[in-house]
Structure formats: C-alpha cells, structure tokens
Design an enzyme around this catalytic site. Structure first.
Site, PDB file in Angstrom:
ATOM      1  N   ASP A  72     -14.617   6.767   1.997  1.00 25.23           N
ATOM      2  CA  ASP A  72     -14.748   5.622   2.888  1.00 25.23           C
ATOM      3  C   ASP A  72     -14.120   4.380   2.256  1.00 25.23           C
ATOM      4  O   ASP A  72     -13.654   4.399   1.119  1.00 25.23           O
ATOM      5  CB  ASP A  72     -16.216   5.379   3.234  1.00 25.23           C
ATOM      6  CG  ASP A  72     -16.406   4.958   4.680  1.00 25.23           C
ATOM      7  OD1 ASP A  72     -15.557   4.204   5.185  1.00 25.23           O
ATOM      8  OD2 ASP A  72     -17.391   5.379   5.302  1.00 25.23           O
ATOM      9  N   GLY A  74     -11.560 -13.865 -12.466  1.00 31.62           N
ATOM     10  CA  GLY A  74     -10.935 -12.551 -12.378  1.00 31.62           C
ATOM     11  C   GLY A  74     -10.496 -12.040 -13.728  1.00 31.62           C
ATOM     12  O   GLY A  74     -11.023 -12.435 -14.774  1.00 31.62           O
ATOM     13  N   HIS A  75      -9.492 -11.159 -13.714  1.00 33.72           N
ATOM     14  CA  HIS A  75      -9.024 -10.523 -14.932  1.00 33.72           C
ATOM     15  C   HIS A  75      -7.513 -10.358 -14.842  1.00 33.72           C
ATOM     16  O   HIS A  75      -6.972 -10.077 -13.771  1.00 33.72           O
ATOM     17  CB  HIS A  75      -9.680  -9.153 -15.108  1.00 33.72           C
ATOM     18  CG  HIS A  75      -9.318  -8.477 -16.397  1.00 33.72           C
ATOM     19  ND1 HIS A  75      -9.715  -8.957 -17.622  1.00 33.72           N
ATOM     20  CD2 HIS A  75      -8.581  -7.369 -16.647  1.00 33.72           C
ATOM     21  CE1 HIS A  75      -9.246  -8.165 -18.576  1.00 33.72           C
ATOM     22  NE2 HIS A  75      -8.553  -7.199 -18.011  1.00 33.72           N
ATOM     23  N   SER A  76      -6.835 -10.525 -15.977  1.00 30.44           N
ATOM     24  CA  SER A  76      -5.380 -10.400 -16.004  1.00 30.44           C
ATOM     25  C   SER A  76      -4.953  -9.566 -17.206  1.00 30.44           C
ATOM     26  O   SER A  76      -5.645  -9.522 -18.228  1.00 30.44           O
ATOM     27  CB  SER A  76      -4.719 -11.783 -16.073  1.00 30.44           C
ATOM     28  OG  SER A  76      -5.086 -12.438 -17.284  1.00 30.44           O
ATOM     29  N   THR A 104     -16.832  10.865   1.218  1.00 34.45           N
ATOM     30  CA  THR A 104     -15.899  10.982   2.340  1.00 34.45           C
ATOM     31  C   THR A 104     -14.690  10.062   2.211  1.00 34.45           C
ATOM     32  O   THR A 104     -13.906   9.932   3.153  1.00 34.45           O
ATOM     33  CB  THR A 104     -16.607  10.671   3.670  1.00 34.45           C
ATOM     34  OG1 THR A 104     -17.056   9.307   3.674  1.00 34.45           O
ATOM     35  CG2 THR A 104     -17.790  11.604   3.872  1.00 34.45           C
ATOM     36  N   CYS A 139       0.811  -1.222   0.000  1.00 34.53           N
ATOM     37  CA  CYS A 139       0.000   0.000   0.000  1.00 34.53           C
ATOM     38  C   CYS A 139       0.840   1.265   0.000  1.00 34.53           C
ATOM     39  O   CYS A 139       0.310   2.366  -0.157  1.00 34.53           O
ATOM     40  CB  CYS A 139      -0.950  -0.005   1.191  1.00 34.53           C
ATOM     41  SG  CYS A 139      -2.251  -1.249   1.048  1.00 34.53           S
TER      42      CYS A 139
END
Length: 350
Positions: free
Chosen positions: A67, A159-161, A65, A32
């Site tokens: 969130d 998913g996606h790649s 906001t 992150c």
C-alpha cells in the site's frame, strides 16, 4: 515543434554553475520512472514481514499488500487517530530546480492522501553532488518543497542530506488518519466504479523534456497539484479503496489493487484522460525504460483485448505525482472502469 500547451525551448539549457548541462542530465532516470522495477522490488521485500505486536500501537497497514503508506493505530490517541508514515524521493524530473522541489514534495505528500490521511510534518531527504552542483541550486529545490508543503498545511522540520554523485530529493512525511475511515488497496469489491483524478502522461512528457529541453507547463501544473481535495472527496463519497498512480503506471498500481482485493479490474481505455501531447510523444518514441518495465510486469496478468502497443504504453506510463485511483465515484472526476468478480486475468482492457 510547437503545440498548444507546450513551449518549445529547443537546445536551451539550464545554467547550473557546472557549465550548461541541464539538471535532468545529472540523472540516469527521471522522477518516479527511476523506481526499482515492481517485480524486482517484490522479490527483494518478500518475507520481510512486520515486527511482532508492539505496545506502541497496532500496525493497521503495512508491507503485506504494498500500500501507499504505513498506518499505525496509536493507543490512547485523541479521537482514536492513527499515525501515517511514508517516504518518497527521486532524481530530477525537470530542469527547473524549484519545480523539481515542488513536484517531489507533492509526490511524497500524495502517499498520505492516498490512504485517506492528512499530512502533519515532513523532513527533507536530499542527496547532492556537492563538488559538481552549487548549493544555491539545492536551496531552490528545498524552497520548492517547502512551498508545496506549506500549501498542504504540513510543517517541514529539517531533514537529512548526503554527498551523492547523483542529485535526489524528496520527503519523509508523517500524518494522521481515522483508522476506521481509511483508503486501502485491499478493500476493493465487485460492482464498484473506478475513478481517476488526474490525467496520465507525465512520464512520457518528462522523458521528452529530458531528451529535448521542451518545457510542458501543463505537466508541471498537474504534478505539483496536491491530492488533498481528491482524498477528501473520496472519503466523503464513502470510498474505502484507493491508491495513487505513480512510478508503476496506471496498470501497475491497478494490478496491485486488484490482486490485493481479490477482484478483476476492467479499464475502459477510451475513458482514460491524458495530458495534451502525451499520445504524440509516445508515437515519437519518448518512452522511458520504467514504462516498458511496467508493461512487461503486468502483461502476463492482463487481457489487453484489441489495445495496440501505443495504448498499452500509455496505460503503463510511469507517472510522477499522479492522481488518485479510487474505487468509487468522485464528482468531477472521470470514471475509467470498474471492479468485477475475479476472472482469468486481474486486469482487463477493453
């Protein structure tokens, strides 16, 4: 250097099939800490308001906001349930691909827990340098994500790649919540204590890992721990305000909460828990650019009192898959401050 809770690996490097370069060496940032800086991000999304009212549901929590997840009240849903949606992905934060997958999945699921929801289904988001890193490494990343999602009782449905020069992994997660029992970042009120459910320090330890190869198993254990129990405990305690602590650091996420709630947040620096080795790593200079950007963003809005540079950097440390910051008391979790009536600064460190 060897300390309790740390494993010294020196220059040992992860074999990736592309020489001996370690997995974190393929990323310009890590975890992150590679987020777009909060001030810049707010400029980008300014004015991008939600779409007009939809017959498909009421947007209860949106962009206003900042969130942790979007929440939509679904008309006619059994029990009045709301849908919760979020997505999170990042570059390698550790060299072990399985652990990276576990950390990224726990981090993505955390956004659902942070608003008081339960994850139901996730889809993988994978960017991979297919001509550089072998796909067996990607498989380990995906396996790690699947294992953590399974612990959460969350399905993974594909998913996606994309082919990308820099590896990235995460998940888009859909969950459910009671729209009348949400944890939001704009519902804080004066007189309520602040509780933190995981110690800080993953950012500086991850940066040290990237620089030296040292492995911090206690940091991996913290990052892969789900926030499910903390979320349930917050709801059971009657809390209505919370956020998780990730890339913007404790002070960054607390500033967003205090600003959205119209209160001042007071942090008792001595009460904030840290992972072993975090303070020593700051002193040794293993501070990410993301952490320094966090500190620069909150500094104009913070009364730091007598807090020195080391303390400020620790409080702004860019976390990956951190704990919940709850306005309310949770059994077994430390109280690190309180919300008070709005004062000259939204944040006060004492």
């Amino acid at each position: 250097m060897t300390q309790t809770g740390m494993t010294q690996t020196g220059t040992t490097q992860t074999t990736t099939g592309a020489g001996t370069r370690r997995l974190t060496g393929y990323a310009h940032g890590g975890g992150c800490a590679c987020k777009i800086p909060p001030g810049e991000l707010e400029d980008v999304v300014a004015g991008l308001t939600a779409a007009p009212a939809s017959p498909n549901g009421e947007l209860v929590v949106g962009l206003d906001t900042g969130d942790d997840a979007a929440v939509v009240r679904v008309p006619g849903a059994p029990g009045g349930l709301a849908a919760v949606a979020t997505a999170d992905f990042f570059t390698p934060v550790v060299d072990d691909p399985y652990d990276w997958g576990r950390i990224a999945a726990a981090n993505a699921l955390s956004d659902v827990y942070a608003v008081g929801g339960r994850p139901l289904v996730a889809v993988n988001l994978l960017a991979w340098p297919r001509d550089v890193l072998p796909f067996e490494i990607a498989r380990e990343v995906l396996r790690g994500g699947l294992d953590v999602a399974s612990l959460a009782g969350c399905h993974v449905g594909g998913g996606h790649s994309v082919d990308d020069p820099e590896p990235k992994y995460g998940m888009a997660v859909t969950g459910v919540a009671d729209p009348d029992r949400l944890l939001r970042n704009d519902t804080g009120r004066p007189g309520v204590p602040l509780t933190l459910t995981k110690p800080l320090g993953t950012g500086v330890l991850n940066n040290r890992h990237k620089a030296t190869g040292e492995v911090f198993e206690h940091a991996v254990a913290s990052m892969t721990a789900l926030n499910a129990d903390a979320s349930a405990a917050a709801l059971d305690a009657g809390a209505v305000c919370a956020t998780d602590v990730t890339g913007f650091g404790l002070l960054g996420h607390l500033y967003k909460l205090a600003r959205a709630s119209g209160v001042t947040a007071v942090v008792d620096a001595a009460a904030v828990p840290y992972l072993e080795g975090a303070r020593e790593s700051v002193r040794a200079g293993y501070v990410s650019g993301g952490t320094r950007r966090n500190l620069a963003w909150v500094a104009p809005h913070t009364d730091f009192g007598g807090a020195d540079e080391e303390e400020r950097l620790l409080l702004a440390d860019a976390q990956t898959s951190g704990g919940l910051l709850v306005a309310g008391e949770i059994p077994g979790a430390p109280v690190i401050g309180e919300l008070v009536a709005a004062a000259d600064h939204p944040l006060v460190v004492r």
